[in-house]
Design a protein around this motif. Structure first.
Motif, PDB file in Angstrom:
ATOM      1  N   GLY A  94       0.798  -1.218   0.000  1.00  0.00           N
ATOM      2  CA  GLY A  94       0.000   0.000   0.000  1.00  0.00           C
ATOM      3  C   GLY A  94       0.831   1.269   0.000  1.00  0.00           C
ATOM      4  N   TYR A  95       2.157   1.117   0.068  1.00  0.00           N
ATOM      5  CA  TYR A  95       3.058   2.279   0.100  1.00  0.00           C
ATOM      6  C   TYR A  95       4.286   1.934  -0.740  1.00  0.00           C
ATOM      7  N   LEU A  96       4.135   1.998  -2.045  1.00  0.00           N
ATOM      8  CA  LEU A  96       5.188   1.552  -2.946  1.00  0.00           C
ATOM      9  C   LEU A  96       6.313   2.593  -3.037  1.00  0.00           C
ATOM     10  N   ASP A 100       6.319   7.988  -9.617  1.00  0.00           N
ATOM     11  CA  ASP A 100       5.115   7.924 -10.446  1.00  0.00           C
ATOM     12  C   ASP A 100       5.480   7.466 -11.863  1.00  0.00           C
ATOM     13  N   ARG A 120      -6.341   1.007  -1.436  1.00  0.00           N
ATOM     14  CA  ARG A 120      -5.061   1.722  -1.439  1.00  0.00           C
ATOM     15  C   ARG A 120      -4.065   1.027  -2.365  1.00  0.00           C
ATOM     16  N   LEU A 121      -4.110  -0.300  -2.392  1.00  0.00           N
ATOM     17  CA  LEU A 121      -3.240  -1.045  -3.300  1.00  0.00           C
ATOM     18  C   LEU A 121      -3.465  -0.610  -4.742  1.00  0.00           C
ATOM     19  N   THR A 123      -4.721   2.174  -5.800  1.00  0.00           N
ATOM     20  CA  THR A 123      -4.288   3.560  -5.959  1.00  0.00           C
ATOM     21  C   THR A 123      -2.784   3.635  -6.190  1.00  0.00           C
ATOM     22  N   GLU A 124      -2.029   2.853  -5.433  1.00  0.00           N
ATOM     23  CA  GLU A 124      -0.581   2.842  -5.589  1.00  0.00           C
ATOM     24  C   GLU A 124      -0.162   2.199  -6.912  1.00  0.00           C
ATOM     25  N   ARG A 127      -0.622   4.744  -9.525  1.00  0.00           N
ATOM     26  CA  ARG A 127       0.390   5.810  -9.441  1.00  0.00           C
ATOM     27  C   ARG A 127       1.702   5.399 -10.108  1.00  0.00           C
ATOM     28  N   VAL A 128       2.143   4.160  -9.897  1.00  0.00           N
ATOM     29  CA  VAL A 128       3.460   3.761 -10.418  1.00  0.00           C
ATOM     30  C   VAL A 128       3.395   3.275 -11.865  1.00  0.00           C
TER      31      VAL A 128
END
Length: 249
Positions: A94-96, A100, A120-121, A123-124, A127-128
Protein backbone atom coordinates in the motif's frame (compact mmCIF):
# COMPACT_ATOMS: atom_id res chain seq x y z
CA UNK A 1 2.67 -10.94 2.45
CA UNK A 2 1.41 -11.38 5.97
CA UNK A 3 -1.51 -12.84 7.78
CA UNK A 4 -2.69 -11.68 11.18
CA UNK A 5 -6.00 -12.68 12.75
CA UNK A 6 -6.50 -15.42 10.19
CA UNK A 7 -4.67 -13.74 7.32
CA UNK A 8 -1.63 -15.17 5.58
CA UNK A 9 1.86 -15.05 7.06
CA UNK A 10 4.37 -16.06 4.44
CA UNK A 11 6.89 -16.50 7.22
CA UNK A 12 5.13 -19.64 8.40
CA UNK A 13 6.14 -21.56 5.29
CA UNK A 14 7.89 -19.41 2.67
CA UNK A 15 7.39 -20.60 -0.88
CA UNK A 16 4.39 -22.73 0.07
CA UNK A 17 1.88 -20.94 -2.18
CA UNK A 18 4.21 -21.26 -5.14
CA UNK A 19 4.61 -24.98 -4.40
CA UNK A 20 0.85 -25.36 -4.84
CA UNK A 21 0.20 -22.97 -7.73
CA UNK A 22 3.15 -24.23 -9.77
CA UNK A 23 1.67 -27.75 -9.64
CA UNK A 24 -2.02 -26.88 -9.97
CA UNK A 25 -2.98 -27.14 -13.61
CA UNK A 26 -5.90 -26.24 -15.80
CA UNK A 27 -5.32 -28.12 -19.01
CA UNK A 28 -1.71 -27.47 -19.99
CA UNK A 29 -1.25 -24.25 -18.01
CA UNK A 30 -0.75 -23.10 -14.45
CA UNK A 31 -2.32 -19.93 -13.08
CA UNK A 32 1.15 -18.37 -13.24
CA UNK A 33 1.14 -18.99 -17.01
CA UNK A 34 -2.30 -17.40 -17.22
CA UNK A 35 -1.10 -14.32 -15.36
CA UNK A 36 2.10 -14.02 -17.41
CA UNK A 37 0.14 -13.92 -20.66
CA UNK A 38 -1.46 -10.65 -19.57
CA UNK A 39 1.92 -8.90 -19.79
CA UNK A 40 2.84 -7.61 -23.24
CA UNK A 41 6.22 -8.49 -24.74
CA UNK A 42 6.78 -4.74 -25.05
CA UNK A 43 6.69 -4.24 -21.25
CA UNK A 44 10.25 -3.39 -20.21
CA UNK A 45 9.80 -2.48 -16.52
CA UNK A 46 7.54 -4.81 -14.53
CA UNK A 47 6.69 -4.84 -10.83
CA UNK A 48 5.75 -8.15 -9.18
CA UNK A 49 3.69 -6.95 -6.22
CA UNK A 50 3.46 -9.23 -3.16
CA UNK A 51 5.92 -11.45 -4.98
CA UNK A 52 6.33 -14.08 -2.27
CA UNK A 53 9.18 -16.38 -3.26
CA UNK A 54 9.33 -14.72 -6.68
CA UNK A 55 7.53 -17.15 -8.97
CA UNK A 56 6.50 -14.44 -11.42
CA UNK A 57 9.96 -12.82 -11.44
CA UNK A 58 11.32 -15.98 -12.99
CA UNK A 59 8.41 -16.47 -15.38
CA UNK A 60 8.45 -12.90 -16.69
CA UNK A 61 12.21 -12.55 -16.97
CA UNK A 62 13.58 -12.08 -20.48
CA UNK A 63 16.47 -10.22 -22.11
CA UNK A 64 16.04 -6.45 -21.93
CA UNK A 65 13.29 -6.58 -19.28
CA UNK A 66 13.58 -5.59 -15.61
CA UNK A 67 11.24 -7.43 -13.22
CA UNK A 68 11.30 -6.11 -9.63
CA UNK A 69 9.87 -8.24 -6.83
CA UNK A 70 8.28 -6.54 -3.82
CA UNK A 71 6.97 -8.11 -0.65
CA UNK A 72 6.62 -7.26 3.04
CA UNK A 73 7.61 -10.72 4.30
CA UNK A 74 11.31 -11.09 5.08
CA UNK A 75 11.15 -14.92 5.00
CA UNK A 76 9.49 -14.89 1.57
CA UNK A 77 12.07 -12.46 0.21
CA UNK A 78 14.86 -14.57 1.68
CA UNK A 79 13.41 -17.59 -0.12
CA UNK A 80 13.21 -15.62 -3.38
CA UNK A 81 16.85 -14.57 -2.98
CA UNK A 82 17.88 -18.17 -2.27
CA UNK A 83 16.25 -19.15 -5.57
CA UNK A 84 18.25 -16.49 -7.42
CA UNK A 85 15.31 -14.21 -8.10
CA UNK A 86 16.38 -10.56 -8.13
CA UNK A 87 16.03 -7.61 -7.68
CA UNK A 88 13.92 -7.59 -4.51
CA UNK A 89 12.44 -4.79 -2.43
CA UNK A 90 10.91 -5.10 1.03
CA UNK A 91 7.92 -2.76 1.34
CA UNK A 92 4.20 -2.57 2.03
CA UNK A 93 2.02 -3.03 -1.06
CA UNK A 94 0.00 0.00 0.00
CA UNK A 95 3.06 2.28 0.10
CA UNK A 96 5.19 1.55 -2.95
CA UNK A 97 8.68 3.13 -2.81
CA UNK A 98 8.76 4.02 -6.51
CA UNK A 99 8.33 7.16 -8.57
CA UNK A 100 5.12 7.92 -10.45
CA UNK A 101 4.73 6.24 -13.83
CA UNK A 102 7.90 4.17 -13.65
CA UNK A 103 6.47 0.74 -14.61
CA UNK A 104 4.98 -0.56 -17.85
CA UNK A 105 3.15 -3.35 -16.03
CA UNK A 106 2.33 -4.45 -12.48
CA UNK A 107 1.43 -8.05 -11.72
CA UNK A 108 0.41 -9.77 -8.51
CA UNK A 109 -0.16 -13.48 -8.10
CA UNK A 110 -1.78 -13.30 -4.65
CA UNK A 111 -1.57 -9.68 -3.47
CA UNK A 112 -5.22 -8.89 -4.23
CA UNK A 113 -6.19 -11.52 -1.69
CA UNK A 114 -3.74 -10.78 1.12
CA UNK A 115 -2.98 -7.03 1.10
CA UNK A 116 -5.40 -5.65 3.73
CA UNK A 117 -6.30 -2.32 2.07
CA UNK A 118 -7.17 -3.31 -1.51
CA UNK A 119 -8.36 0.17 -2.49
CA UNK A 120 -5.06 1.72 -1.44
CA UNK A 121 -3.24 -1.04 -3.30
CA UNK A 122 -5.03 -0.14 -6.53
CA UNK A 123 -4.29 3.56 -5.96
CA UNK A 124 -0.58 2.84 -5.59
CA UNK A 125 -0.58 0.51 -8.60
CA UNK A 126 -2.16 3.28 -10.68
CA UNK A 127 0.39 5.81 -9.44
CA UNK A 128 3.46 3.76 -10.42
CA UNK A 129 2.06 2.68 -13.81
CA UNK A 130 2.79 4.82 -16.84
CA UNK A 131 -0.21 5.97 -18.93
CA UNK A 132 -1.32 2.95 -20.94
CA UNK A 133 0.38 0.60 -18.47
CA UNK A 134 -1.30 -2.67 -17.49
CA UNK A 135 -2.16 -4.24 -14.16
CA UNK A 136 -2.83 -7.98 -13.94
CA UNK A 137 -3.66 -9.78 -10.73
CA UNK A 138 -4.70 -13.23 -9.61
CA UNK A 139 -6.86 -13.97 -6.60
CA UNK A 140 -8.48 -17.14 -5.28
CA UNK A 141 -12.14 -17.48 -6.22
CA UNK A 142 -15.24 -19.37 -5.12
CA UNK A 143 -16.04 -20.40 -8.69
CA UNK A 144 -16.14 -22.08 -11.13
CA UNK A 145 -16.96 -25.29 -9.24
CA UNK A 146 -19.25 -28.13 -10.19
CA UNK A 147 -21.22 -30.14 -7.64
CA UNK A 148 -18.51 -32.79 -7.29
CA UNK A 149 -15.81 -30.13 -6.77
CA UNK A 150 -17.87 -28.35 -4.15
CA UNK A 151 -18.61 -31.59 -2.31
CA UNK A 152 -14.92 -32.55 -2.17
CA UNK A 153 -13.89 -29.12 -0.84
CA UNK A 154 -16.68 -29.21 1.73
CA UNK A 155 -15.58 -32.62 3.00
CA UNK A 156 -11.93 -31.58 3.07
CA UNK A 157 -12.83 -28.41 4.98
CA UNK A 158 -14.73 -30.47 7.51
CA UNK A 159 -11.67 -32.62 8.19
CA UNK A 160 -9.38 -29.58 8.43
CA UNK A 161 -12.02 -27.64 10.41
CA UNK A 162 -11.18 -24.66 8.24
CA UNK A 163 -12.20 -23.63 4.73
CA UNK A 164 -9.93 -25.38 2.24
CA UNK A 165 -8.81 -22.45 0.10
CA UNK A 166 -5.76 -20.38 -0.70
CA UNK A 167 -5.20 -17.56 1.80
CA UNK A 168 -6.91 -14.20 1.76
CA UNK A 169 -10.30 -12.73 0.89
CA UNK A 170 -11.65 -14.45 -2.19
CA UNK A 171 -14.50 -12.27 -3.50
CA UNK A 172 -14.84 -8.53 -4.05
CA UNK A 173 -16.23 -6.12 -6.63
CA UNK A 174 -13.29 -4.84 -8.65
CA UNK A 175 -14.71 -2.33 -11.12
CA UNK A 176 -15.53 0.45 -8.66
CA UNK A 177 -12.17 0.14 -6.88
CA UNK A 178 -10.27 0.19 -10.16
CA UNK A 179 -12.18 3.20 -11.48
CA UNK A 180 -11.61 5.12 -8.25
CA UNK A 181 -7.89 4.52 -8.64
CA UNK A 182 -7.84 5.72 -12.26
CA UNK A 183 -7.73 2.24 -13.78
CA UNK A 184 -10.12 0.82 -16.37
CA UNK A 185 -11.01 -2.83 -16.03
CA UNK A 186 -10.32 -4.77 -19.21
CA UNK A 187 -10.95 -8.32 -17.99
CA UNK A 188 -12.42 -10.19 -15.04
CA UNK A 189 -12.24 -13.92 -15.74
CA UNK A 190 -12.26 -17.12 -13.74
CA UNK A 191 -10.68 -20.51 -14.33
CA UNK A 192 -10.43 -23.78 -12.46
CA UNK A 193 -7.11 -25.42 -11.62
CA UNK A 194 -6.48 -28.76 -9.96
CA UNK A 195 -3.78 -29.89 -7.55
CA UNK A 196 -3.27 -33.65 -7.79
CA UNK A 197 -2.70 -35.60 -4.59
CA UNK A 198 -1.15 -39.05 -5.01
CA UNK A 199 0.31 -39.57 -1.54
CA UNK A 200 0.74 -38.07 1.94
CA UNK A 201 3.67 -35.90 0.82
CA UNK A 202 1.46 -34.26 -1.83
CA UNK A 203 -1.20 -33.62 0.80
CA UNK A 204 1.32 -31.83 3.04
CA UNK A 205 2.39 -29.58 0.17
CA UNK A 206 -1.24 -28.71 -0.44
CA UNK A 207 -2.00 -28.04 3.21
CA UNK A 208 1.00 -25.75 3.60
CA UNK A 209 -0.26 -23.61 0.71
CA UNK A 210 -3.86 -23.57 1.90
CA UNK A 211 -5.10 -21.97 5.10
CA UNK A 212 -4.64 -25.35 6.77
CA UNK A 213 -4.07 -25.61 10.53
CA UNK A 214 -0.79 -26.97 11.87
CA UNK A 215 -2.67 -29.35 14.18
CA UNK A 216 -1.33 -32.86 13.35
CA UNK A 217 -4.64 -34.60 14.09
CA UNK A 218 -6.60 -32.40 11.68
CA UNK A 219 -3.98 -32.81 8.98
CA UNK A 220 -3.90 -36.57 9.50
CA UNK A 221 -7.69 -36.77 9.15
CA UNK A 222 -7.64 -34.63 6.01
CA UNK A 223 -4.79 -36.67 4.54
CA UNK A 224 -6.63 -39.92 5.22
CA UNK A 225 -9.70 -38.52 3.48
CA UNK A 226 -7.75 -37.49 0.38
CA UNK A 227 -5.84 -40.77 0.21
CA UNK A 228 -9.07 -42.75 0.47
CA UNK A 229 -10.21 -40.93 -2.67
CA UNK A 230 -6.82 -41.40 -4.33
CA UNK A 231 -6.93 -45.15 -3.68
CA UNK A 232 -10.07 -45.44 -5.75
CA UNK A 233 -8.90 -43.30 -8.67
CA UNK A 234 -5.08 -43.33 -8.55
CA UNK A 235 -5.08 -39.69 -7.43
CA UNK A 236 -7.50 -37.06 -6.27
CA UNK A 237 -7.72 -33.65 -7.93
CA UNK A 238 -8.38 -30.83 -5.48
CA UNK A 239 -9.97 -27.85 -7.28
CA UNK A 240 -8.46 -24.39 -6.86
CA UNK A 241 -10.62 -21.83 -8.68
CA UNK A 242 -8.78 -18.64 -9.59
CA UNK A 243 -9.74 -15.20 -10.86
CA UNK A 244 -7.69 -12.94 -13.16
CA UNK A 245 -8.36 -9.23 -13.18
CA UNK A 246 -6.65 -6.94 -15.68
CA UNK A 247 -6.87 -3.17 -16.04
CA UNK A 248 -5.33 -0.36 -18.04
CA UNK A 249 -4.25 3.04 -16.82
Amino acid sequence: MSEANGRWDGGNSPGSIEAVLSRARGGEQTSYDWLARAVSDSAIRVLDLACGAGAMIERLDKPGRLVVGLDLSEPELAEAAARGRWPLVRADGGYLPFQDGCFDAVVSSIGLAVVPDRERLFTEVSRVLRPGGVFAGLTPSLRPLNIENARLLSQLSRHLRRTAQLPGFVEFKAKRMLNSAGLTKSEDSRARYFFEVHNAADAEVLFDGLRAPKDPARRAAATAFLLSRADRHGSVRVPLPMRRITAIK
